[in-house]
Design a protein around this motif. Structure first.
Motif, PDB file in Angstrom:
ATOM      1  N   ARG A  23       0.832  -1.203   0.000  1.00  0.00           N
ATOM      2  CA  ARG A  23       0.000   0.000   0.000  1.00  0.00           C
ATOM      3  C   ARG A  23       0.864   1.250   0.000  1.00  0.00           C
ATOM      4  NH1 ARG A  23      -3.555   2.258   5.071  1.00  0.00           N
ATOM      5  NH2 ARG A  23      -4.664   3.924   3.960  1.00  0.00           N
ATOM      6  N   PHE A  24       1.931   1.241   0.808  1.00  0.00           N
ATOM      7  CA  PHE A  24       2.818   2.403   0.866  1.00  0.00           C
ATOM      8  C   PHE A  24       3.521   2.613  -0.470  1.00  0.00           C
ATOM      9  CE2 PHE A  24       7.104   4.102   1.338  1.00  0.00           C
ATOM     10  CZ  PHE A  24       6.848   5.321   1.955  1.00  0.00           C
ATOM     11  N   TRP A  25       4.083   1.544  -1.055  1.00  0.00           N
ATOM     12  CA  TRP A  25       4.891   1.694  -2.257  1.00  0.00           C
ATOM     13  C   TRP A  25       4.051   2.001  -3.494  1.00  0.00           C
ATOM     14  CZ3 TRP A  25       9.619   2.901  -1.602  1.00  0.00           C
ATOM     15  CH2 TRP A  25      10.294   2.474  -0.457  1.00  0.00           C
ATOM     16  N   ARG A  26       2.726   1.860  -3.374  1.00  0.00           N
ATOM     17  CA  ARG A  26       1.853   2.237  -4.486  1.00  0.00           C
ATOM     18  C   ARG A  26       1.360   3.677  -4.382  1.00  0.00           C
ATOM     19  NH1 ARG A  26      -1.790  -3.331  -5.066  1.00  0.00           N
ATOM     20  NH2 ARG A  26      -0.054  -4.676  -5.703  1.00  0.00           N
ATOM     21  N   THR A  27       1.690   4.352  -3.288  1.00  0.00           N
ATOM     22  CA  THR A  27       1.346   5.771  -3.181  1.00  0.00           C
ATOM     23  C   THR A  27       2.282   6.592  -4.053  1.00  0.00           C
ATOM     24  OG1 THR A  27       2.852   6.190  -1.313  1.00  0.00           O
ATOM     25  CG2 THR A  27       0.616   5.405  -0.784  1.00  0.00           C
ATOM     26  N   GLY A  28       1.890   7.822  -4.353  1.00  0.00           N
ATOM     27  CA  GLY A  28       2.770   8.700  -5.114  1.00  0.00           C
ATOM     28  C   GLY A  28       4.097   8.921  -4.414  1.00  0.00           C
ATOM     29  N   TYR A  29       4.068   9.002  -3.085  1.00  0.00           N
ATOM     30  CA  TYR A  29       5.291   9.190  -2.307  1.00  0.00           C
ATOM     31  C   TYR A  29       6.193   7.953  -2.417  1.00  0.00           C
ATOM     32  CZ  TYR A  29       8.179  10.463   1.769  1.00  0.00           C
ATOM     33  OH  TYR A  29       9.222  10.777   2.624  1.00  0.00           O
ATOM     34  N   GLY A  30       5.597   6.773  -2.291  1.00  0.00           N
ATOM     35  CA  GLY A  30       6.377   5.546  -2.409  1.00  0.00           C
ATOM     36  C   GLY A  30       6.995   5.396  -3.786  1.00  0.00           C
ATOM     37  N   LYS A  31       6.231   5.737  -4.823  1.00  0.00           N
ATOM     38  CA  LYS A  31       6.750   5.628  -6.187  1.00  0.00           C
ATOM     39  C   LYS A  31       7.910   6.599  -6.421  1.00  0.00           C
ATOM     40  CE  LYS A  31       2.344   4.108  -8.153  1.00  0.00           C
ATOM     41  NZ  LYS A  31       1.190   4.499  -8.994  1.00  0.00           N
ATOM     42  N   SER A  32       7.831   7.790  -5.835  1.00  0.00           N
ATOM     43  CA  SER A  32       8.922   8.759  -5.976  1.00  0.00           C
ATOM     44  C   SER A  32      10.187   8.251  -5.300  1.00  0.00           C
ATOM     45  CB  SER A  32       8.508  10.105  -5.379  1.00  0.00           C
ATOM     46  OG  SER A  32       7.458  10.686  -6.117  1.00  0.00           O
ATOM     47  N   ILE A  33      10.037   7.626  -4.135  1.00  0.00           N
ATOM     48  CA  ILE A  33      11.192   7.050  -3.439  1.00  0.00           C
ATOM     49  C   ILE A  33      11.786   5.908  -4.253  1.00  0.00           C
ATOM     50  CG2 ILE A  33      11.922   5.797  -1.371  1.00  0.00           C
ATOM     51  CD1 ILE A  33       9.758   7.323   0.173  1.00  0.00           C
ATOM     52  N   ASP A  34      10.922   5.090  -4.828  1.00  0.00           N
ATOM     53  CA  ASP A  34      11.373   3.980  -5.672  1.00  0.00           C
ATOM     54  C   ASP A  34      12.275   4.491  -6.793  1.00  0.00           C
ATOM     55  OD1 ASP A  34      10.935   2.245  -8.253  1.00  0.00           O
ATOM     56  OD2 ASP A  34      10.381   0.927  -6.591  1.00  0.00           O
ATOM     57  N   ARG A  35      11.873   5.588  -7.388  1.00  0.00           N
ATOM     58  CA  ARG A  35      12.664   6.172  -8.490  1.00  0.00           C
ATOM     59  C   ARG A  35      14.029   6.644  -8.000  1.00  0.00           C
ATOM     60  NH1 ARG A  35      12.079   8.564 -13.461  1.00  0.00           N
ATOM     61  NH2 ARG A  35      13.214  10.496 -13.815  1.00  0.00           N
ATOM     62  N   VAL A  36      14.071   7.269  -6.837  1.00  0.00           N
ATOM     63  CA  VAL A  36      15.336   7.732  -6.269  1.00  0.00           C
ATOM     64  C   VAL A  36      16.259   6.553  -5.973  1.00  0.00           C
ATOM     65  CG1 VAL A  36      16.324   8.636  -4.115  1.00  0.00           C
ATOM     66  CG2 VAL A  36      14.596   9.948  -5.337  1.00  0.00           C
ATOM     67  N   LEU A  37      15.721   5.508  -5.354  1.00  0.00           N
ATOM     68  CA  LEU A  37      16.547   4.357  -4.998  1.00  0.00           C
ATOM     69  C   LEU A  37      17.040   3.624  -6.240  1.00  0.00           C
ATOM     70  CD1 LEU A  37      14.514   2.999  -1.953  1.00  0.00           C
ATOM     71  CD2 LEU A  37      16.638   4.331  -1.917  1.00  0.00           C
ATOM     72  N   ASN A  38      16.250   3.633  -7.299  1.00  0.00           N
ATOM     73  CA  ASN A  38      16.682   3.038  -8.561  1.00  0.00           C
ATOM     74  C   ASN A  38      17.890   3.787  -9.123  1.00  0.00           C
ATOM     75  OD1 ASN A  38      15.873   1.011 -10.726  1.00  0.00           O
ATOM     76  ND2 ASN A  38      15.973   2.888 -11.935  1.00  0.00           N
ATOM     77  N   ALA A  39      17.830   5.116  -9.106  1.00  0.00           N
ATOM     78  CA  ALA A  39      18.947   5.925  -9.595  1.00  0.00           C
ATOM     79  C   ALA A  39      20.178   5.728  -8.718  1.00  0.00           C
ATOM     80  CB  ALA A  39      18.543   7.401  -9.618  1.00  0.00           C
ATOM     81  N   ALA A  40      19.985   5.666  -7.401  1.00  0.00           N
ATOM     82  CA  ALA A  40      21.114   5.497  -6.483  1.00  0.00           C
ATOM     83  C   ALA A  40      21.798   4.156  -6.698  1.00  0.00           C
ATOM     84  CB  ALA A  40      20.635   5.627  -5.038  1.00  0.00           C
ATOM     85  N   ALA A  41      21.016   3.088  -6.866  1.00  0.00           N
ATOM     86  CA  ALA A  41      21.590   1.760  -7.074  1.00  0.00           C
ATOM     87  C   ALA A  41      22.388   1.704  -8.368  1.00  0.00           C
ATOM     88  CB  ALA A  41      20.488   0.705  -7.078  1.00  0.00           C
ATOM     89  N   GLN A  42      21.880   2.332  -9.417  1.00  0.00           N
ATOM     90  CA  GLN A  42      22.608   2.353 -10.688  1.00  0.00           C
ATOM     91  C   GLN A  42      23.905   3.141 -10.554  1.00  0.00           C
ATOM     92  OE1 GLN A  42      20.319   3.354 -14.153  1.00  0.00           O
ATOM     93  NE2 GLN A  42      18.665   1.947 -13.648  1.00  0.00           N
ATOM     94  N   ASP A  43      23.873   4.234  -9.816  1.00  0.00           N
ATOM     95  CA  ASP A  43      25.092   5.018  -9.609  1.00  0.00           C
ATOM     96  C   ASP A  43      26.159   4.208  -8.880  1.00  0.00           C
ATOM     97  OD1 ASP A  43      24.129   7.246 -10.893  1.00  0.00           O
ATOM     98  OD2 ASP A  43      23.525   8.291  -9.072  1.00  0.00           O
ATOM     99  N   ILE A  44      25.766   3.472  -7.845  1.00  0.00           N
ATOM    100  CA  ILE A  44      26.723   2.665  -7.088  1.00  0.00           C
ATOM    101  C   ILE A  44      27.293   1.549  -7.943  1.00  0.00           C
ATOM    102  CG2 ILE A  44      26.983   1.085  -5.139  1.00  0.00           C
ATOM    103  CD1 ILE A  44      26.901   4.084  -4.422  1.00  0.00           C
ATOM    104  N   GLU A  45      26.455   0.928  -8.748  1.00  0.00           N
ATOM    105  CA  GLU A  45      26.942  -0.102  -9.664  1.00  0.00           C
ATOM    106  C   GLU A  45      27.990   0.475 -10.603  1.00  0.00           C
ATOM    107  OE1 GLU A  45      27.334  -3.262 -12.573  1.00  0.00           O
ATOM    108  OE2 GLU A  45      27.061  -3.120 -10.414  1.00  0.00           O
ATOM    109  N   GLU A  46      27.718   1.646 -11.115  1.00  0.00           N
ATOM    110  CA  GLU A  46      28.656   2.269 -12.050  1.00  0.00           C
ATOM    111  C   GLU A  46      30.001   2.584 -11.400  1.00  0.00           C
ATOM    112  OE1 GLU A  46      29.010   6.521 -14.281  1.00  0.00           O
ATOM    113  OE2 GLU A  46      27.015   5.648 -14.115  1.00  0.00           O
ATOM    114  N   VAL A  47      29.957   3.074 -10.163  1.00  0.00           N
ATOM    115  CA  VAL A  47      31.196   3.426  -9.463  1.00  0.00           C
ATOM    116  C   VAL A  47      32.017   2.183  -9.133  1.00  0.00           C
ATOM    117  CG1 VAL A  47      32.150   4.435  -7.353  1.00  0.00           C
ATOM    118  CG2 VAL A  47      30.229   5.546  -8.492  1.00  0.00           C
ATOM    119  N   LEU A  48      31.354   1.114  -8.677  1.00  0.00           N
ATOM    120  CA  LEU A  48      32.067  -0.080  -8.232  1.00  0.00           C
ATOM    121  C   LEU A  48      32.646  -0.900  -9.374  1.00  0.00           C
ATOM    122  CD1 LEU A  48      29.934  -1.566  -5.312  1.00  0.00           C
ATOM    123  CD2 LEU A  48      32.265  -0.689  -5.184  1.00  0.00           C
ATOM    124  N   ARG A  49      32.095  -0.752 -10.570  1.00  0.00           N
ATOM    125  CA  ARG A  49      32.451  -1.647 -11.657  1.00  0.00           C
ATOM    126  C   ARG A  49      33.946  -1.768 -11.872  1.00  0.00           C
ATOM    127  NH1 ARG A  49      30.465   0.898 -15.440  1.00  0.00           N
ATOM    128  NH2 ARG A  49      28.379   0.023 -15.492  1.00  0.00           N
TER     129      ARG A  49
END
Length: 383
Positions: free
Chosen positions: A263-289
């Motif tokens: 229920r939380f992750w389907r709210t607009g707030y949860g979806k916005s956080i999901d987008r941020v965490l997606n970008a952060a995870a991709q950034d960390i992958e890129e740095v560690l490679r």
């Protein structure tokens, strides 16, 4: 230290050499204000970037779309890999998201990252709320924990450069002592530590008046994540970034909603956080490679050594490594530090398990100089 933006400008397509590999990836984006065209473009960007990460390309140089896939959008992707013949395989909508699966022909420049197949162990300190009182509305005290879990999930989905280990408790110290750093490396066998704080989960001012008895006037809710990636062996900050987003919080003040719930992750707030965490995870992958893989000597036995890394990190029978002697010394402030010295000793992997490996010395005469705690690197290391 490397700085990165929250949303990387995307897409790239240039003429490329005659040989390439096909990569398939799925990207997603939140549908905002019923704008499906914008969400679709963001999902394609996400998918292309994931494909580049899969391929081992390093995101740097700017290229341009030339195959007409996104002729109406101005999208760029910073990369050393070249992409062409991008094909959209499928496009679906789920719970307010658009998901797009693409196939892309990618020509990565592998010379920029020779150890792309080897995985680094990433220690992750649980995300912490800096101001727990901001979580009172909605009772979001577990938002740090749920953000940590989702971040790890996203990193595991597309990371070819790391495996994650969640630490049992958050590391709050700004500067870890020598003893703390040694203890972490002995226990987990890695110098790479990620820690993060949720600096702002507060509510903004109420917008207008809502006369419905079941809800209050709408308010904006913020989410600011400060993330830091460290090499604790060399006491070096590899990456630091602040990610920010916000969305309407349209619940009553007394409504309790678990941040671990769908229920939380389907709210607009949860979806916005999901987008941020997606970008952060991709950034960390890129740095560690392209960071180095350093395994630790945990046992010295006659003419061979045991290392605390194995097939899980991508090592193979026959791989050669260079030994780095680790010695302690005091710096100018009287604090103990490590001094790494690249030796002439070469090792070859002879036996392998999931989390460990046995290696024999190519020149056994030097083996007597190796001590438990010394390191071995699959690539030449730098002081």
């Amino acid at each position: 230290m490397r700085q990165s933006t929250v949303i990387v400008p995307l897409l790239c397509l240039l003429s490329a050499p005659a040989s390439a590999d096909w990569y398939e990836a799925t990207g997603q984006a939140v549908i905002r204000s019923a704008d499906r065209a914008d969400a679709r473009a963001e999902a394609v960007q996400d998918a292309v970037r994931k494909a580049l990460l899969y391929s081992g390309a390093s995101v740097r140089s700017v290229q341009q779309v030339t195959d007409g896939l996104l002729t109406q959008e101005t999208l760029f992707l910073q990369t050393q890999g070249e992409v062409q013949n991008v094909q959209i395989i499928s496009e679906t909508e789920e719970h307010g998201y658009i998901l797009v699966t693409i196939r892309a022909d990618i020509f990565p420049d592998q010379k920029q990252c020779s150890n792309v197949r080897l995985k680094k162990l990433l220690m992750i300190s649980p995300f912490q709320l800096s101001h727990p009182e901001q979580a009172i509305t909605g009772q979001l005290y577990e938002l740090g924990s749920s953000s940590t879990q989702l971040f790890i999930q996203k990193l595991q989905e597309f990371s070819h450069s790391s495996t994650s280990k969640l630490l049992p408790q958050s590391i709050r110290q700004t500067d870890l002592s020598y003893q703390d750093r040694q203890a972490l490396q002995r226990q987990y066998g890695s110098p790479y530590l990620l820690r993060a704080r949720l600096e702002d989960v507060s509510l903004g001012e109420r917008v207008g008046t809502n006369w419905s008895f079941w809800s209050d006037a709408e308010r904006e809710r913020f989410y600011r994540l400060e993330l830091e990636l460290l090499d604790i062996q060399q006491q070096k900050q590899l990456f630091s970034q602040t990610y920010q987003t916000s969305a309407i919080w349209d619940f009553q003040d007394r409504t309790v909603i678990s941040p671990h719930s769908q229920r939380f992750w389907r709210t607009g707030y949860g979806k916005s956080i999901d987008r941020v965490l997606n970008a952060a995870a991709q950034d960390i992958e890129e740095v560690l490679r392209c960071e180095s893989v350093q395994t630790q000597v945990v046992l010295v036995d006659a003419e061979r050594l045991m290392l605390n890394a194995g097939s899980a990190q991508g090592l193979k029978i026959g791989d050669e490594l260079t030994v780095l002697y680790r010695r302690q010394h005091k710096d100018s402030t009287g604090q103990w530090q490590d001094q790494l010295t690249i030796s002439d000793l070469k090792l070859k992997i002879t036996e392998l398990s999931h989390q460990s490996a046995w290696a024999e010395a190519v020149n056994a005469a030097y083996l007597a100089n190796v001590q438990v705690g010394d390191l071995a690197s699959p690539e030449p290391a730098k002081n």
